[in-house]
Design a protein around this motif. Structure first.
Motif, PDB file in Angstrom:
ATOM      1  N   SER A  30       0.844  -1.203   0.000  1.00 11.36           N
ATOM      2  CA  SER A  30       0.000   0.000   0.000  1.00 11.36           C
ATOM      3  C   SER A  30       0.875   1.248   0.000  1.00 11.36           C
ATOM      4  O   SER A  30       2.036   1.221   0.391  1.00 11.36           O
ATOM      5  CB  SER A  30      -0.939   0.007   1.212  1.00 11.36           C
ATOM      6  OG  SER A  30      -0.202   0.005   2.412  1.00 11.36           O
ATOM      7  N   THR A  36      -2.716  -0.752  -2.897  1.00 14.80           N
ATOM      8  CA  THR A  36      -3.623   0.348  -3.234  1.00 14.80           C
ATOM      9  C   THR A  36      -2.945   1.659  -2.876  1.00 14.80           C
ATOM     10  O   THR A  36      -2.287   1.763  -1.839  1.00 14.80           O
ATOM     11  CB  THR A  36      -4.954   0.209  -2.468  1.00 14.80           C
ATOM     12  OG1 THR A  36      -5.534  -1.066  -2.768  1.00 14.80           O
ATOM     13  CG2 THR A  36      -5.936   1.306  -2.847  1.00 14.80           C
ATOM     14  N   PRO A  52      -8.755   5.857  -1.331  1.00 12.22           N
ATOM     15  CA  PRO A  52      -8.092   5.080  -2.381  1.00 12.22           C
ATOM     16  C   PRO A  52      -8.173   5.794  -3.721  1.00 12.22           C
ATOM     17  O   PRO A  52      -9.218   6.334  -4.083  1.00 12.22           O
ATOM     18  CB  PRO A  52      -8.858   3.755  -2.396  1.00 12.22           C
ATOM     19  CG  PRO A  52     -10.151   4.024  -1.719  1.00 12.22           C
ATOM     20  CD  PRO A  52      -9.952   5.192  -0.811  1.00 12.22           C
ATOM     21  N   GLU A  57      -5.150   1.155  -7.972  1.00  8.18           N
ATOM     22  CA  GLU A  57      -4.352   0.005  -7.591  1.00  8.18           C
ATOM     23  C   GLU A  57      -2.907   0.252  -7.969  1.00  8.18           C
ATOM     24  O   GLU A  57      -2.616   0.969  -8.922  1.00  8.18           O
ATOM     25  CB  GLU A  57      -4.867  -1.262  -8.279  1.00  8.18           C
ATOM     26  CG  GLU A  57      -6.178  -1.758  -7.710  1.00  8.18           C
ATOM     27  CD  GLU A  57      -6.578  -3.114  -8.262  1.00  8.18           C
ATOM     28  OE1 GLU A  57      -5.740  -3.770  -8.931  1.00  8.18           O
ATOM     29  OE2 GLU A  57      -7.722  -3.515  -8.030  1.00  8.18           O
TER      30      GLU A  57
END
Length: 195
Positions: free
Chosen positions: A161, A177, A186, A189
């Motif tokens: 992440s 993410t 978010p 990806e």
């Protein structure tokens, strides 16, 4: 080296009310933290990058569980080494604030960039005594906390992440993410890493 969290928290003072000026932490712990701060100032704070082994040794002496390849910049501010776990090639960048009243774990290849703030402590605002509450932070393998970002108590940044520059995370960051903003949301990806 095991990176499993043991959820260690600094010992609180007994029978005192910090809101009224009493100490939050036990006397023994305050003395150890003073000794830690003076040791870092005298032996590590001024050191150039080539002195990484000395900084790791000093952190380990005060209880950090730190891999021999982990990187801690001399200007990083670590509240208590005994609540720090760093895996292989994990990195705390220049000026990082590591307020680890509870444990902070950085897994292998986790990066915390310059002037980011990892904060495990908060207060119970509904209790009239305003007591300290501490919850651990876990930064997963290949995760990146970018420059000047803030990670709050109890947050897990899952593997791969990303928290973008100056982002603010009070909730877990899902694996692979990219997050940005305040509060962090978010954005997309992230391509999976081969490591």
């Amino acid at each position: 080296m095991s990176l499993h969290s043991s959820h260690r928290t600094a010992p609180l003072a007994k029978g005192v009310l910090p809101r009224l000026g009493g100490p939050t932490f036990a006397l023994r712990h305050r003395v150890l933290r003073l000794l830690w701060s003076l040791s870092w100032l005298a032996f590590a704070r001024w050191t150039p990058p080539v002195f990484q082994p000395l900084r790791r040794a000093l952190l380990s002496l005060f209880g950090a569980r730190i891999h021999p390849t982990a990187i801690v910049r001399s200007s990083a501010r670590i509240w208590w080494p005994g609540n720090l776990v760093m895996g292989a090639h994990a990195s705390l960048g220049p000026g990082v604030i590591c307020y680890n009243v509870a444990e902070i774990v950085l897994e292998d290849f986790a990066i915390v960039s310059q002037r980011a703030h990892l904060c495990t402590g908060t207060h119970d605002i509904d209790d009239p005594d305003f007591p300290l509450k501490a919850r651990p932070i876990h930064i997963g393998r290949n995760a990146w906390i970018a420059a000047e970002a803030f990670v709050g108590p109890g947050v897990t940044a899952e593997e791969g992440s990303v928290l973008g520059a100056r982002g603010v995370a009070f909730r877990d960051l899902k694996q692979w993410t990219v997050y940005a903003g305040n509060p962090a949301c978010p954005k997309r990806e992230r391509r999976r890493s081969a490591t």
